[in-house]
Structures are given as C-alpha cells and as structure tokens.
Design a protein around this motif. Structure first.
Motif, PDB file in Angstrom:
ATOM      1  N   THR A   1     102.342  12.470  53.907  1.00 43.59           N
ATOM      2  CA  THR A   1     102.920  13.778  53.591  1.00 43.59           C
ATOM      3  C   THR A   1     104.054  13.874  52.385  1.00 43.59           C
ATOM      4  OG1 THR A   1     104.935  13.038  55.078  1.00 43.59           O
ATOM      5  CG2 THR A   1     102.935  14.399  55.980  1.00 43.59           C
TER       6      THR A   1
ATOM      7  N   PHE B   1     108.522  12.738  54.260  1.00 44.66           N
ATOM      8  CA  PHE B   1     108.214  13.174  55.673  1.00 44.66           C
ATOM      9  C   PHE B   1     108.714  14.566  55.874  1.00 44.66           C
ATOM     10  CE2 PHE B   1     108.233   8.616  56.077  1.00 44.66           C
ATOM     11  CZ  PHE B   1     106.847   8.347  56.298  1.00 44.66           C
TER      12      PHE B   1
ATOM     13  N   GLU C   1     112.616  15.551  56.294  1.00 42.66           N
ATOM     14  CA  GLU C   1     113.475  14.486  55.738  1.00 42.66           C
ATOM     15  C   GLU C   1     114.258  14.755  54.617  1.00 42.66           C
ATOM     16  OE1 GLU C   1     112.302   9.765  55.279  1.00 42.66           O
ATOM     17  OE2 GLU C   1     111.192  11.012  53.839  1.00 42.66           O
TER      18      GLU C   1
END
Length: 200
Positions: A17, A167, A170
């Motif tokens: 990702t 992510f 994040e």
C-alpha cells in the motif's frame, strides 16, 4: 504526452500500500515538471531508481508525517528485489483520470445524499465501462466515479504522486508539502491511501 488506458483504472498490487496525492480536481492537468521540482526542493525524492521512480529523499519522513510512535522505516531497496521500502513513483499525465483503490478501501458515499455504495466492489468495473458514471440508488443523482466520496481510501487523477510502503492511516502529507504543491501547480491537492500501482 497523455497516456490512454482502458476504463479509467490501473492495475494495483493489493498486498502493498501507498499514500497517494493528486489534484483535488481529478480532471485537472498538473505539470509533471512542477511536481518533480517540488519533490526535489523539499527533498522528498532522491536518486532515480528507474523511469519516474525515485529513492526516498533526506526529508521524506519530514513531509510524510507518520502517526503515533515512529515506525521502523526501510529506506533502501532490500536484497532480493522486494518493493517493501519507502520510495516514490510518479504516474501520468493521463488522457483521463485514473482511479486506484486498495484492499482497505471503504464504502464510498454519494456526494449529495451521503448514502453509502455498499456493493461498490461488485459494480466498479461496470461503472468504469459505463462512461464512468455512477447512479445513486437512494437519491437518483448521477456522478462520475472519480467524484464520489472515496473517504481518503481511493483516489482519482490525471497525475498521481505515489509515496510507497505507507499503510492506510499510518501517515499523511505535511501541510508544507500540500501548500507547496498548491503554490507551484496553481491548484489544491488531496491525498488517499490505496494499493501500489503497476503500470504496464
């Protein structure tokens, strides 16, 4: 020269990702030169790894702001060719906006009545083939697949900045990063998390 691709989407690597940035208007034509200049001036990108692919620069972790405790960031390409490290890919300009989603993409909402498209994954390819139009089953309005509310878990644009190995939830771009992009490109930008893109 703009690249043309079918159905307005691109193949994504779902197990990896990224944090993506694109002009707020998905149909806007951003200058790739201006964008790369911003990335170099802010030291978000470093040396070239390939075509439109760059190492993370010295200030990558300054302008990609990670939440909570500082994660262990892998900045160098691992042995064996893994792409699980922080680096930057630039995509476009494309003739039409491209939509990228990911394994954690949430249910998008109608921008008018806020009703969720619960079955969006089942209908996405049909939407993209059908002139990229989406009809809301609740209020009946018709919107572009690129302008429904993807709630920062999918993104469309004719030009995309991909900050890889981030992510969902994040990290976010710094205010300075977004403001500088807006100043240099003369248009506001937005961000979202989605899967790595592979451009064939």
């Amino acid at each position: 020269m703009p690249v043309s691709r079918p159905y307005g989407t691109m193949r994504a690597m779902a197990d990896l990702t990224s944090l993506f940035l694109a002009p707020q208007d998905p149909f806007a034509d951003a200058s790739g030169h201006a964008v790369s200049q911003v990335l170099r001036e802010l030291k978000i990108i470093g040396d070239t790894l390939g075509d439109d692919l760059y190492r993370a620069g010295d200030n990558f972790s300054r302008h990609v702001v990670f939440a909570g405790c500082s994660p262990h960031l892998v900045m160098e390409p691992p042995e064996g060719g893994s792409r699980r490290f922080c680096h930057v890919a630039l995509h476009g300009p494309f003739a039409q906006p491209k939509l990228v989603t990911g394994p954690n993409t949430v249910k998008p909402r109608c921008p008018h009545c806020r009703k969720r498209f619960d079955d969006w994954r089942e209908h996405l390819q049909q939407w993209l083939r059908n002139g990229q139009q989406v009809r809301c089953g609740h209020c009946g309005t018709v919107n572009s697949v690129h302008t429904i509310d993807w709630r920062e878990h999918a993104l469309s644009g004719r030009y995309l900045i991909e900050l890889r190995n981030v992510f969902p939830g994040e990290a976010t771009p710094s205010d300075v990063f977004l403001q500088t992009l807006e100043q240099e490109s003369k248009m506001p930008w937005r961000y979202a998390w989605a899967a790595y893109l592979d451009i064939d």
